[in-house]
Motif scaffolding. Structure first.
Motif, PDB file in Angstrom:
ATOM      1  N   GLY A  53      72.844  23.428  34.260  1.00  0.00           N
ATOM      2  CA  GLY A  53      71.417  23.578  34.525  1.00  0.00           C
ATOM      3  C   GLY A  53      70.600  22.938  33.419  1.00  0.00           C
ATOM      4  O   GLY A  53      70.993  22.970  32.242  1.00  0.00           O
ATOM      5  N   THR A  54      69.448  22.385  33.770  1.00  0.00           N
ATOM      6  CA  THR A  54      68.598  21.747  32.757  1.00  0.00           C
ATOM      7  C   THR A  54      67.784  22.770  31.971  1.00  0.00           C
ATOM      8  O   THR A  54      67.362  22.499  30.849  1.00  0.00           O
ATOM      9  N   ALA A  55      67.556  23.942  32.545  1.00  0.00           N
ATOM     10  CA  ALA A  55      66.710  24.942  31.880  1.00  0.00           C
ATOM     11  C   ALA A  55      67.506  25.824  30.926  1.00  0.00           C
ATOM     12  O   ALA A  55      67.187  25.935  29.734  1.00  0.00           O
ATOM     13  N   GLN A  56      68.559  26.467  31.417  1.00  0.00           N
ATOM     14  CA  GLN A  56      69.323  27.431  30.623  1.00  0.00           C
ATOM     15  C   GLN A  56      70.750  26.971  30.340  1.00  0.00           C
ATOM     16  O   GLN A  56      71.547  27.732  29.785  1.00  0.00           O
ATOM     17  N   GLU A  79      72.655  27.214  42.749  1.00  0.00           N
ATOM     18  CA  GLU A  79      71.552  28.090  42.345  1.00  0.00           C
ATOM     19  C   GLU A  79      71.894  28.845  41.059  1.00  0.00           C
ATOM     20  O   GLU A  79      71.053  28.990  40.173  1.00  0.00           O
ATOM     21  N   ALA A 106      71.849  26.426  38.081  1.00  0.00           N
ATOM     22  CA  ALA A 106      70.489  25.992  37.746  1.00  0.00           C
ATOM     23  C   ALA A 106      69.736  27.043  36.937  1.00  0.00           C
ATOM     24  O   ALA A 106      68.875  26.701  36.119  1.00  0.00           O
ATOM     25  N   ARG A 107      70.057  28.344  37.121  1.00  0.00           N
ATOM     26  CA  ARG A 107      69.289  29.415  36.478  1.00  0.00           C
ATOM     27  C   ARG A 107      69.949  29.980  35.226  1.00  0.00           C
ATOM     28  O   ARG A 107      69.322  30.738  34.493  1.00  0.00           O
ATOM     29  N   GLY A 115      69.806  19.444  43.673  1.00  0.00           N
ATOM     30  CA  GLY A 115      69.494  19.862  42.312  1.00  0.00           C
ATOM     31  C   GLY A 115      69.412  18.687  41.349  1.00  0.00           C
ATOM     32  O   GLY A 115      68.583  18.680  40.437  1.00  0.00           O
ATOM     33  N   ASP A 159      65.977  16.926  42.113  1.00  0.00           N
ATOM     34  CA  ASP A 159      64.750  17.604  41.670  1.00  0.00           C
ATOM     35  C   ASP A 159      64.756  17.941  40.176  1.00  0.00           C
ATOM     36  O   ASP A 159      63.800  18.515  39.652  1.00  0.00           O
ATOM     37  N   THR A 211      66.692  20.049  38.442  1.00  0.00           N
ATOM     38  CA  THR A 211      67.122  21.379  37.996  1.00  0.00           C
ATOM     39  C   THR A 211      68.582  21.373  37.537  1.00  0.00           C
ATOM     40  O   THR A 211      69.021  22.306  36.857  1.00  0.00           O
ATOM     41  N   LEU A 212      69.331  20.352  37.926  1.00  0.00           N
ATOM     42  CA  LEU A 212      70.731  20.235  37.531  1.00  0.00           C
ATOM     43  C   LEU A 212      70.958  18.906  36.816  1.00  0.00           C
ATOM     44  O   LEU A 212      70.259  17.923  37.074  1.00  0.00           O
ATOM     45  N   ARG A 213      71.951  18.892  35.967  1.00  0.00           N
ATOM     46  CA  ARG A 213      72.324  17.685  35.243  1.00  0.00           C
ATOM     47  C   ARG A 213      73.820  17.443  35.454  1.00  0.00           C
ATOM     48  O   ARG A 213      74.614  18.393  35.419  1.00  0.00           O
TER      49      ARG A 213
END
Length: 324
Positions: free
Chosen positions: A184-187, A243, A246-247, A262, A265, A267-269
């Motif tokens: 995930g790109t965020a966490q 999902e 991503a989180r 993902g 958009d 949200t995924l790498r």
């Protein structure tokens, strides 16, 4: 000419196509009311034909219970043996009809999850627009199940993750796709590049279970390298895996097509795996004893085009991530 003892005269075989169609419909619906509705006949007519069939075979085909019509062992065997025959008859009628230039009929298709998520909707939209007289029956499932269903005639064609095991089916490879480490790109955790196969144990890994064809591809490569794969979490739904990754700080190993949304958009790498790289091969399978209908061929062609487009798109996204 004298008849051999025990041989049946042609007139003694009274089973007809209508009875077989009624039987198959009742087997699949498991309920007289639903089967009669699907066949557009009244319930007594359906029950009468089934009773005649049981009398002809001298076998009970269904047990009647509060849960519906439960097939007996004879019923299950009959369904397995006669369903391919009915499909062959339907396919023959379809091919004769197609001689007029109008493609029609019914195609039963099996697709693995990574394909349905990336290419099914656009494929069906285009196919239905071009061939409105064709009925499609699309099932999502697992490679192992599809091999059995194509073999027994329950499916006309299926798109699977091809393994190294040789199949007694016609196999047409259409795409070899790299499998990547996805975070995930965020966490997501800090990924040490380059990612080697042996490094996967560093991360909280979620992958499909052993029922899944993608798991088989991954395990075959791990075993070849002498690496023991011990995922911390198994989930068969690719959407749920994407999902979760991503989180959180979980990671997964999937083909890029399986997580294309993902990746697109942001949200995924995706991270390429090296030493060695892992690739899965998508392949169509069909029974060599049953010629493909023109409708099935057209569906395969359109699906192939869409999958190649999706592969090119996700490949460019993965390359961008790798360059960053």
């Amino acid at each position: 000419m004298r008849r051999r003892p025990g041989a049946l005269r042609p007139c003694e075989i009274v089973m007809d196509l209508r009875q077989l169609q009624y039987f198959v419909c009742l087997f699949e619906e498991g309920n007289v009311t639903r089967a009669a509705r699907r066949l557009n006949v009244v319930q007594p007519a359906l029950s009468m034909q089934i009773a005649k069939l049981e009398a002809e075979l001298n076998e009970k085909l269904f047990e009647r219970s509060s849960q519906g019509m439960i097939p007996t062992a004879a019923g299950r065997t009959m369904y397995r043996l006669f369903l391919p025959i009915l499909r062959d008859i339907a396919a023959a009628k379809q091919e004769i009809s197609n001689l007029s230039g109008r493609i029609s009929g019914h195609v039963a298709i099996g697709l693995i999850a990574s394909v349905t998520q990336s290419a099914l909707s656009q494929t069906v939209e285009r196919f239905s627009s071009q061939y409105p007289s064709v009925e499609l029956d699309v099932t999502e499932g697992y490679t192992a199940n599809f091999v059995e269903q194509v073999t027994t005639g329950q499916l006309d064609i299926a798109l699977i993750n091809r393994s190294r095991k040789k199949l007694a089916l016609t196999t047409e490879d259409i795409l070899q796709e790299e499998m990547v480490l996805v975070s995930g790109t965020a966490q997501g955790p800090a990924i040490v590049e380059p990612v080697r196969l042996a490094d996967l144990s560093r991360y909280r890994l979620v992958i499909p279970s052993k029922r899944h064809g993608l798991r088989a591809v991954l395990e075959q490569e791990m075993e070849a390298q002498g690496i023991d794969l011990k995922p911390k979490l198994e989930i068969d739904s690719l959407i749920s895996i994407a999902e979760l990754v991503a989180r959180t700080d979980w990671v997964t190993v999937l083909p890029s097509i399986g997580v294309h949304r993902g990746l697109a958009d942001g949200t995924l790498r995706a991270h390429r795996i090296v030493d060695p790289a892992i690739a899965r091969t998508l392949a169509w399978i069909h029974n060599p004893r049953r010629p493909l209908s023109l409708a099935a061929v057209r569906f395969m062609e359109i699906m192939n085009e869409r999958l190649l487009e999706a592969a090119r798109s996700t490949s460019s996204v993965t390359a961008d991530h790798h360059a960053q």
